[in-house]
Design a protein around this motif. Structure first.
Motif, PDB file in Angstrom:
ATOM      1  N   ALA A 110       0.947  -1.241  -0.111  1.00 54.84           N
ATOM      2  CA  ALA A 110       0.088   0.027   0.010  1.00 54.84           C
ATOM      3  C   ALA A 110       0.915   1.406   0.123  1.00 54.84           C
ATOM      4  O   ALA A 110       0.560   2.232  -0.697  1.00 54.84           O
ATOM      5  N   ALA A 111       1.928   1.279   0.694  1.00 53.24           N
ATOM      6  CA  ALA A 111       2.953   2.344   1.000  1.00 53.24           C
ATOM      7  C   ALA A 111       3.363   2.643  -0.563  1.00 53.24           C
ATOM      8  O   ALA A 111       3.539   3.949  -0.901  1.00 53.24           O
ATOM      9  N   ILE A 112       3.974   1.404  -1.121  1.00 56.18           N
ATOM     10  CA  ILE A 112       4.232   1.933  -2.670  1.00 56.18           C
ATOM     11  C   ILE A 112       3.316   2.563  -2.992  1.00 56.18           C
ATOM     12  O   ILE A 112       3.624   3.447  -4.361  1.00 56.18           O
ATOM     13  N   ALA A 113       2.209   1.971  -3.490  1.00 50.08           N
ATOM     14  CA  ALA A 113       1.136   2.563  -4.612  1.00 50.08           C
ATOM     15  C   ALA A 113       0.759   3.791  -4.313  1.00 50.08           C
ATOM     16  O   ALA A 113       0.657   4.743  -5.174  1.00 50.08           O
ATOM     17  N   VAL A 114       0.695   4.168  -3.118  1.00 50.13           N
ATOM     18  CA  VAL A 114       0.422   5.656  -2.462  1.00 50.13           C
ATOM     19  C   VAL A 114       1.193   6.436  -2.923  1.00 50.13           C
ATOM     20  O   VAL A 114       1.073   7.514  -3.361  1.00 50.13           O
ATOM     21  N   ALA A 115       2.595   6.155  -2.650  1.00 49.78           N
ATOM     22  CA  ALA A 115       3.588   7.102  -2.887  1.00 49.78           C
ATOM     23  C   ALA A 115       3.869   7.279  -4.460  1.00 49.78           C
ATOM     24  O   ALA A 115       4.017   8.670  -4.725  1.00 49.78           O
ATOM     25  N   TYR A 116       3.767   6.299  -5.251  1.00 49.87           N
ATOM     26  CA  TYR A 116       4.026   6.387  -6.686  1.00 49.87           C
ATOM     27  C   TYR A 116       2.824   6.967  -7.348  1.00 49.87           C
ATOM     28  O   TYR A 116       3.057   8.052  -8.131  1.00 49.87           O
ATOM     29  N   LYS A 117       1.594   7.016  -6.846  1.00 45.27           N
ATOM     30  CA  LYS A 117       0.484   7.808  -7.314  1.00 45.27           C
ATOM     31  C   LYS A 117       0.807   9.408  -7.263  1.00 45.27           C
ATOM     32  O   LYS A 117       0.475  10.021  -7.929  1.00 45.27           O
ATOM     33  N   LYS A 118       1.167   9.533  -5.865  1.00 44.28           N
ATOM     34  CA  LYS A 118       0.935  11.023  -5.435  1.00 44.28           C
ATOM     35  C   LYS A 118       2.607  11.586  -6.304  1.00 44.28           C
ATOM     36  O   LYS A 118       2.143  12.821  -6.745  1.00 44.28           O
ATOM     37  N   ALA A 119       3.424  10.728  -6.465  1.00 43.97           N
ATOM     38  CA  ALA A 119       4.707  11.458  -7.155  1.00 43.97           C
ATOM     39  C   ALA A 119       4.388  11.438  -8.838  1.00 43.97           C
ATOM     40  O   ALA A 119       5.159  12.080  -9.538  1.00 43.97           O
ATOM     41  N   PRO A 122       4.841   5.774 -12.955  1.00 47.98           N
ATOM     42  CA  PRO A 122       3.919   4.749 -13.078  1.00 47.98           C
ATOM     43  C   PRO A 122       4.005   3.675 -12.000  1.00 47.98           C
ATOM     44  O   PRO A 122       4.826   3.359 -11.597  1.00 47.98           O
ATOM     45  N   VAL A 123       2.641   3.269 -11.828  1.00 50.02           N
ATOM     46  CA  VAL A 123       2.467   2.015 -10.908  1.00 50.02           C
ATOM     47  C   VAL A 123       1.529   1.152 -11.120  1.00 50.02           C
ATOM     48  O   VAL A 123       0.360   1.617 -11.714  1.00 50.02           O
ATOM     49  N   SER A 124       1.464   0.021 -11.068  1.00 51.58           N
ATOM     50  CA  SER A 124       0.322  -0.772 -11.474  1.00 51.58           C
ATOM     51  C   SER A 124       0.308  -1.949 -10.450  1.00 51.58           C
ATOM     52  O   SER A 124       1.579  -2.337 -10.092  1.00 51.58           O
ATOM     53  N   ASP A 216       0.826  -7.946  -6.434  1.00 53.39           N
ATOM     54  CA  ASP A 216       1.931  -7.866  -7.097  1.00 53.39           C
ATOM     55  C   ASP A 216       1.972  -6.562  -7.788  1.00 53.39           C
ATOM     56  O   ASP A 216       1.153  -6.114  -8.514  1.00 53.39           O
ATOM     57  N   ILE A 217       2.938  -5.705  -7.307  1.00 54.72           N
ATOM     58  CA  ILE A 217       3.021  -4.215  -7.577  1.00 54.72           C
ATOM     59  C   ILE A 217       4.152  -4.172  -8.513  1.00 54.72           C
ATOM     60  O   ILE A 217       5.578  -4.630  -8.370  1.00 54.72           O
ATOM     61  N   VAL A 218       3.938  -3.330  -9.661  1.00 58.78           N
ATOM     62  CA  VAL A 218       5.015  -3.182 -10.716  1.00 58.78           C
ATOM     63  C   VAL A 218       5.287  -1.594 -10.534  1.00 58.78           C
ATOM     64  O   VAL A 218       4.634  -0.892 -10.899  1.00 58.78           O
ATOM     65  N   THR A 219       6.681  -1.121 -10.566  1.00 59.31           N
ATOM     66  CA  THR A 219       6.776   0.385 -10.427  1.00 59.31           C
ATOM     67  C   THR A 219       8.025   0.567 -11.488  1.00 59.31           C
ATOM     68  O   THR A 219       8.721  -0.211 -11.877  1.00 59.31           O
ATOM     69  N   ASN A 220       7.967   2.145 -11.798  1.00 54.17           N
ATOM     70  CA  ASN A 220       8.841   2.529 -12.755  1.00 54.17           C
ATOM     71  C   ASN A 220       9.225   3.977 -12.068  1.00 54.17           C
ATOM     72  O   ASN A 220       8.432   4.773 -12.339  1.00 54.17           O
TER      73      ASN A 220
END
Length: 337
Positions: A110-119, A122-124, A216-220
């Motif tokens: 959840a922390a990863i998803a929230v931070a990437y969206k706010k920044a 790309p996050v899926s 499963d979270i994928v980030t860039n």
């Protein structure tokens, strides 16, 4: 004769000391833990190296023996809890540890998803199945499923979220059998279980497990969060702030030492945790200047209110800041000097 008396006294003294240390009482004792810099634990590829610090706060906890039991009554910010308030019914020490580590995994996701969206990065994320978080005794899942098992299908129907699984089971009746496909370790297994009412909720039927969705979270850019053996969900807010700070160009800490606590979900909502007073003490010891505390929408018994009382009690100059969401924390940091 005196030598023999001394030897006997020494022998019995050693026995009593060993008993006091090794005999476990039906309590857990908690005390202030640490306030740890998150930079070594969070690694965003090509992330900014900022001057300030976000800190993860912890509570130390263990089974009470006679010595720690007495200390808990004598020392400030030591607390005793009966076993049933910490562990779920029928839960082993191994299952408790597994549940806490899984809660940490959910918190990181959840922390990863929230931070990437706010920044604006790309996050899926996609669901991979449903984790077993606990198994109730005297229910169908006992002896068949274990904490940490990942349920992938019921009656051949793919299960991707805990809500989907709960809804599917609630549509059935007492005595109906379900065929569960699950993964334990790297092996796929199967079990057929009959639904029955929960002991404390006879109107609800099930197989006797609590659930959590596996993401499963994928980030860039890529990110890695090394939570080591830290368990529980309470670091979610602080992980999200550290990740966000490494993603953006500015240093949102503005050079300050910032501690805090609170769960976080995929919507960025901050939830309450246990041991807030002990975490305030830990943060103050490490020289934190600011502490984010779950506000619980202004509830009279909120973490924030307890944190303020503790801060006054220990005489700290640390600023206690109430937050209900990740955005609340960001707004405070942006207006901070």
């Amino acid at each position: 004769m005196k030598k023999r008396t001394y030897a006997m006294a020494f022998f019995f003294g050693v026995i009593i000391a060993l008993l006091a240390i090794f005999i476990k009482l039906p309590y857990y004792v908690t005390m202030p833990g640490s306030a740890q810099d998150l930079k070594p634990l969070v690694h965003v590829e090509h992330g900014d190296d900022d001057a300030g610090t976000f800190m993860l706060t912890t509570v130390r906890m263990g089974r009470a023996n006679a010595i720690s039991y007495l200390l808990a009554h004598a020392r400030p910010f030591y607390e005793l809890y009966p076993l049933e308030e910490i562990k779920q019914e029928g839960e082993t020490d191994e299952e408790y540890t597994m549940r806490q580590l899984q809660l940490m995994e959910q918190s990181k996701e959840a922390a990863i998803a929230v931070a990437y969206k706010k920044a604006g990065k790309p996050v899926s994320y996609k669901t991979k199945g449903v984790y077993v978080m606990s198994v109730l005794p005297h229910m169908p899942a006992e002896g068949q499923l274990k904490v940490g098992d990942r349920i992938v299908a019921i009656n051949g129907k793919k299960m991707t979220t805990s809500d989907q699984m709960v809804k599917y089971i609630r549509a059935k009746k007492k005595g109906d059998k379900i065929h569960v496909t699950f993964v334990r370790g790297k092996k796929q297994r199967e079990a057929t279980l009959a639904l029955m009412p929960f002991p404390h909720e006879p109107k609800q039927i099930g197989i006797g497990i609590s659930l959590a969705t596996d993401y499963d979270i994928v980030t860039n850019p890529p990110v890695r969060v090394d939570s080591e053996q830290i368990g529980g969900p309470s670091a979610g807010l602080m992980f999200s702030l550290e990740i966000y700070n490494q993603l953006v160009k500015e240093d949102i800490t503005k050079g300050h030492k910032i501690a805090g606590t609170g769960t976080i979900n995929m919507e960025g909502e901050v939830g309450p945790i246990g041991g807030i007073s002990q975490k305030i003490v830990a943060a103050d010891r490490e020289g934190a200047e600011i502490f984010f505390a779950p506000n619980e929408h202004g509830a009279a018994d909120s973490n924030y209110r307890e944190a303020v009382k503790t801060a006054k009690k220990i005489g700290t100059k640390m600023k206690i800041v109430p937050v209900d969401t990740f955005d609340d924390a960001i707004r405070y940091l942006k207006q901070m000097q």
